[in-house]
Design a protein around this motif. Structure first.
Motif, mmCIF file in Angstrom:
data_model
loop_
_atom_site.group_PDB
_atom_site.id
_atom_site.type_symbol
_atom_site.label_atom_id
_atom_site.label_comp_id
_atom_site.label_asym_id
_atom_site.label_seq_id
_atom_site.Cartn_x
_atom_site.Cartn_y
_atom_site.Cartn_z
ATOM 1 N N ARG A 21 5.524 13.092 -1.365
ATOM 2 C CA ARG A 21 6.217 11.975 -1.997
ATOM 3 C C ARG A 21 5.580 10.659 -1.545
ATOM 4 N N ARG A 22 5.543 9.700 -2.471
ATOM 5 C CA ARG A 22 4.993 8.387 -2.127
ATOM 6 C C ARG A 22 6.025 7.583 -1.348
ATOM 7 N N ARG A 46 0.859 -1.169 0.000
ATOM 8 C CA ARG A 46 0.000 0.000 0.000
ATOM 9 C C ARG A 46 0.899 1.224 0.000
ATOM 10 N N VAL A 47 0.360 2.321 -0.502
ATOM 11 C CA VAL A 47 1.152 3.531 -0.665
ATOM 12 C C VAL A 47 0.757 4.546 0.392
ATOM 13 N N GLY A 48 1.763 5.132 1.038
ATOM 14 C CA GLY A 48 1.553 6.226 1.967
ATOM 15 C C GLY A 48 2.231 7.467 1.420
ATOM 16 N N ASN A 101 8.842 1.411 4.576
ATOM 17 C CA ASN A 101 8.920 2.840 4.886
ATOM 18 C C ASN A 101 9.955 3.577 4.027
ATOM 19 N N GLU A 102 10.333 3.005 2.890
ATOM 20 C CA GLU A 102 11.277 3.656 1.979
ATOM 21 C C GLU A 102 10.519 4.519 0.983
ATOM 22 N N GLN A 103 11.194 5.525 0.448
ATOM 23 C CA GLN A 103 10.583 6.428 -0.515
ATOM 24 C C GLN A 103 10.509 5.757 -1.889
ATOM 25 N N ILE A 104 9.351 5.876 -2.565
ATOM 26 C CA ILE A 104 9.153 5.289 -3.891
ATOM 27 C C ILE A 104 9.582 6.257 -4.976
ATOM 28 N N ASP A 105 9.244 7.534 -4.803
ATOM 29 C CA ASP A 105 9.604 8.553 -5.790
ATOM 30 C C ASP A 105 10.971 9.140 -5.465
ATOM 31 N N GLU A 106 11.662 9.597 -6.515
ATOM 32 C CA GLU A 106 12.939 10.276 -6.296
ATOM 33 C C GLU A 106 12.710 11.735 -6.039
#
Length: 109
Positions: free
Chosen positions: A97-98, A85-87, A104-109
């Motif tokens: 940022r997604r 799921r996306v937070g 808990n890592e960032q999806i977008d740069e």
């Protein structure tokens, strides 16, 4: 008709949760917010029988990727390689940022 906001974007890797292609992964080719659907490369492949419409255009059976409902796919985290799921979090610059809710890592740069 209202336009829906998606947590899935073009270029994301997703996994199919329901339907004929359950469990398959692919890259999102196109997002259609007006209908709430996404087109995933290599998933939900259909056949269309086409006649030649212009000079030089081939006739025959054409394979194409039909749209899936966005609720039937789930984003695959590039870090933990799991459907997640996306937070959202706010960056230092104030932009949204997604993030992966599992690792808990960032999806977008």
């Amino acid at each position: 008709m209202s336009v829906r906001r998606f947590r899935i974007r073009k270029g994301d890797t997703v996994q199919v949760l329901q339907g004929r292609d359950v469990g398959r992964r692919g890259v999102v080719e196109r997002v259609v917010p007006a209908t709430g659907r996404v087109v995933v490369e290599g998933v939900n492949v259909r056949k269309r029988h086409a006649r030649p419409r212009a000079i030089g255009q081939p006739a025959g059976i054409i394979d194409f990727n039909a749209p899936l409902d966005a609720s039937n796919v789930m984003l695959v985290c590039p870090v933990c390689d799991q459907p997640v799921r996306v937070g959202y979090t706010r960056g230092d610059d104030g932009r949204k940022r997604r993030r992966c809710r599992r690792c808990n890592e960032q999806i977008d740069e």
